[in-house]
Design a protein around this motif. Sequence first.
Motif, PDB file in Angstrom:
ATOM      1  N   MET A 162       0.892 -12.076  -6.950  1.00 39.37           N
ATOM      2  CA  MET A 162       0.357 -12.649  -5.716  1.00 39.37           C
ATOM      3  C   MET A 162      -0.927 -13.387  -6.084  1.00 39.37           C
ATOM      4  O   MET A 162      -2.027 -12.991  -5.706  1.00 39.37           O
ATOM      5  CB  MET A 162       0.086 -11.558  -4.692  1.00 39.37           C
ATOM      6  CG  MET A 162       1.327 -10.812  -4.236  1.00 39.37           C
ATOM      7  SD  MET A 162       0.945  -9.596  -2.946  1.00 39.37           S
ATOM      8  CE  MET A 162       2.585  -9.081  -2.445  1.00 39.37           C
ATOM      9  N   LEU A 166      -2.643 -14.713  -1.083  1.00 40.98           N
ATOM     10  CA  LEU A 166      -3.044 -13.828   0.010  1.00 40.98           C
ATOM     11  C   LEU A 166      -4.086 -14.433   0.958  1.00 40.98           C
ATOM     12  O   LEU A 166      -4.092 -14.084   2.146  1.00 40.98           O
ATOM     13  CB  LEU A 166      -3.538 -12.488  -0.543  1.00 40.98           C
ATOM     14  CG  LEU A 166      -2.416 -11.592  -1.096  1.00 40.98           C
ATOM     15  CD1 LEU A 166      -3.010 -10.370  -1.790  1.00 40.98           C
ATOM     16  CD2 LEU A 166      -1.470 -11.162   0.017  1.00 40.98           C
ATOM     17  N   THR A 174      -2.330  -6.483   4.256  1.00 47.95           N
ATOM     18  CA  THR A 174      -2.101  -5.181   3.617  1.00 47.95           C
ATOM     19  C   THR A 174      -0.664  -4.729   3.814  1.00 47.95           C
ATOM     20  O   THR A 174      -0.038  -4.169   2.908  1.00 47.95           O
ATOM     21  CB  THR A 174      -3.073  -4.129   4.181  1.00 47.95           C
ATOM     22  OG1 THR A 174      -4.421  -4.581   3.998  1.00 47.95           O
ATOM     23  CG2 THR A 174      -2.898  -2.796   3.476  1.00 47.95           C
ATOM     24  N   VAL A 177       1.647  -6.704   1.412  1.00 42.64           N
ATOM     25  CA  VAL A 177       1.552  -6.158   0.055  1.00 42.64           C
ATOM     26  C   VAL A 177       2.303  -4.834  -0.038  1.00 42.64           C
ATOM     27  O   VAL A 177       3.040  -4.579  -0.997  1.00 42.64           O
ATOM     28  CB  VAL A 177       0.083  -5.979  -0.356  1.00 42.64           C
ATOM     29  CG1 VAL A 177      -0.012  -5.301  -1.717  1.00 42.64           C
ATOM     30  CG2 VAL A 177      -0.647  -7.319  -0.386  1.00 42.64           C
ATOM     31  N   TYR A 180       6.163  -5.111  -0.447  1.00 41.76           N
ATOM     32  CA  TYR A 180       6.595  -5.430  -1.812  1.00 41.76           C
ATOM     33  C   TYR A 180       6.425  -4.224  -2.727  1.00 41.76           C
ATOM     34  O   TYR A 180       7.296  -3.925  -3.564  1.00 41.76           O
ATOM     35  CB  TYR A 180       5.827  -6.634  -2.361  1.00 41.76           C
ATOM     36  CG  TYR A 180       6.317  -7.941  -1.806  1.00 41.76           C
ATOM     37  CD1 TYR A 180       7.511  -8.504  -2.244  1.00 41.76           C
ATOM     38  CD2 TYR A 180       5.601  -8.617  -0.822  1.00 41.76           C
ATOM     39  CE1 TYR A 180       7.980  -9.703  -1.720  1.00 41.76           C
ATOM     40  CE2 TYR A 180       6.059  -9.819  -0.286  1.00 41.76           C
ATOM     41  CZ  TYR A 180       7.255 -10.353  -0.742  1.00 41.76           C
ATOM     42  OH  TYR A 180       7.715 -11.537  -0.208  1.00 41.76           O
ATOM     43  N   ARG A 181       5.324  -3.525  -2.568  1.00 40.01           N
ATOM     44  CA  ARG A 181       5.104  -2.341  -3.399  1.00 40.01           C
ATOM     45  C   ARG A 181       6.204  -1.314  -3.193  1.00 40.01           C
ATOM     46  O   ARG A 181       6.635  -0.642  -4.136  1.00 40.01           O
ATOM     47  CB  ARG A 181       3.731  -1.737  -3.098  1.00 40.01           C
ATOM     48  CG  ARG A 181       2.581  -2.537  -3.664  1.00 40.01           C
ATOM     49  CD  ARG A 181       1.228  -1.989  -3.266  1.00 40.01           C
ATOM     50  NE  ARG A 181       1.027  -0.594  -3.644  1.00 40.01           N
ATOM     51  CZ  ARG A 181      -0.138   0.045  -3.512  1.00 40.01           C
ATOM     52  NH1 ARG A 181      -1.197  -0.607  -3.034  1.00 40.01           N
ATOM     53  NH2 ARG A 181      -0.243   1.294  -3.880  1.00 40.01           N
ATOM     54  N   LEU A 190       1.725  -4.948 -10.115  1.00 41.02           N
ATOM     55  CA  LEU A 190       1.294  -5.877  -9.070  1.00 41.02           C
ATOM     56  C   LEU A 190       0.015  -6.554  -9.550  1.00 41.02           C
ATOM     57  O   LEU A 190      -0.956  -5.876  -9.908  1.00 41.02           O
ATOM     58  CB  LEU A 190       1.013  -5.144  -7.758  1.00 41.02           C
ATOM     59  CG  LEU A 190       0.427  -6.013  -6.638  1.00 41.02           C
ATOM     60  CD1 LEU A 190       1.445  -7.043  -6.146  1.00 41.02           C
ATOM     61  CD2 LEU A 190      -0.055  -5.148  -5.468  1.00 41.02           C
ATOM     62  N   LEU A 192      -2.809  -9.645  -8.512  1.00 36.19           N
ATOM     63  CA  LEU A 192      -3.219 -10.505  -7.414  1.00 36.19           C
ATOM     64  C   LEU A 192      -4.593 -11.098  -7.669  1.00 36.19           C
ATOM     65  O   LEU A 192      -5.392 -10.579  -8.452  1.00 36.19           O
ATOM     66  CB  LEU A 192      -3.200  -9.740  -6.088  1.00 36.19           C
ATOM     67  CG  LEU A 192      -4.088  -8.490  -5.930  1.00 36.19           C
ATOM     68  CD1 LEU A 192      -5.527  -8.850  -5.578  1.00 36.19           C
ATOM     69  CD2 LEU A 192      -3.521  -7.576  -4.863  1.00 36.19           C
ATOM     70  N   PHE A 229      -5.682  -3.638  -0.801  1.00 37.18           N
ATOM     71  CA  PHE A 229      -4.381  -4.106  -1.306  1.00 37.18           C
ATOM     72  C   PHE A 229      -3.927  -3.315  -2.527  1.00 37.18           C
ATOM     73  O   PHE A 229      -2.725  -3.181  -2.763  1.00 37.18           O
ATOM     74  CB  PHE A 229      -4.450  -5.598  -1.675  1.00 37.18           C
ATOM     75  CG  PHE A 229      -4.889  -6.496  -0.560  1.00 37.18           C
ATOM     76  CD1 PHE A 229      -4.576  -6.212   0.761  1.00 37.18           C
ATOM     77  CD2 PHE A 229      -5.612  -7.645  -0.824  1.00 37.18           C
ATOM     78  CE1 PHE A 229      -4.968  -7.045   1.799  1.00 37.18           C
ATOM     79  CE2 PHE A 229      -6.015  -8.491   0.188  1.00 37.18           C
ATOM     80  CZ  PHE A 229      -5.698  -8.193   1.505  1.00 37.18           C
TER      81      PHE A 229
END
Length: 270
Positions: A162, A166, A174, A177, A180-181, A190, A192, A229
């Motif tokens: 990401m 964002l 949040t 995110v 996806y997590r 992850l 970002l 995040f």
Amino acid sequence: MRCAVQDGPQRVTTHGSSERPNEARLFDYYLGGAHNFAVDRALAEDTIKQFPVAEMARTIRSFSRRVVRFCVEDLGIRQFLDLGSGIPTAGNVHEVAQTVDPSCHVVYVDRDPVTVAHSRTMLRENLNAAIVQADICDVGTVLRDPETRRLIDFEKPVAVLMVGILPYVREEPTGVVARYRAAMCEGSVLALTHLTRDVEPELVDKLVTLAGGLETPLVPRTKQDVEEFVDGLELLDPGLVLAAHWRADGELPGGSAAADASTYGAVGIV
């Protein structure tokens, strides 16, 4: 959740004609790419005279390259989902990853039809890389897309990037995110970055004004905001820091202290 990424009105056709600048092509120009038009170059040169936007773009791209190399070389990850990718121009994810291992799979995601058209042309001969046209906030659509399913196995570690996207998510980032997590298995990564006013507020305010003129509003956030995040992830050293300093080996890639101080970066293991 209704997506809050701003896309604004259509600026160019998918066939490549241009009447107004396109943000993905501007970013391409800042990075020294060739997928841009005269109208983009004119605005880019005017902007560069006012503040170091090209250096900011290079800082973000340098962070992305370091993350991808680390994932492939040190963690053994061979699949990448690049959200809000823009045009996969110089130093893109598949170029970096596949230089180390040609078997690496990469899926780019962008909602802009022009960006997707450019990208599909660039990737047409690469069977291990593709782009999905989707809103990154519509997580289910991204994950269920045939190209995503063809190239990424979420039962194996995947790096979800990401990088730079964002700030365009105005509402409930949040939650985006987190969804996806939830799809990522143990050992996934992850990574970002996020624009911030914490260090260089005047510079970032200029960038926000520029983005507003392109009808793609940006939302800078504080370090405390960004910490939400990555809460619960095993952050790799040096943690949540300015992106220019994340494993940069003493080199600040943007070439401008002000530009390097405008973006946080972090990489965490699920």
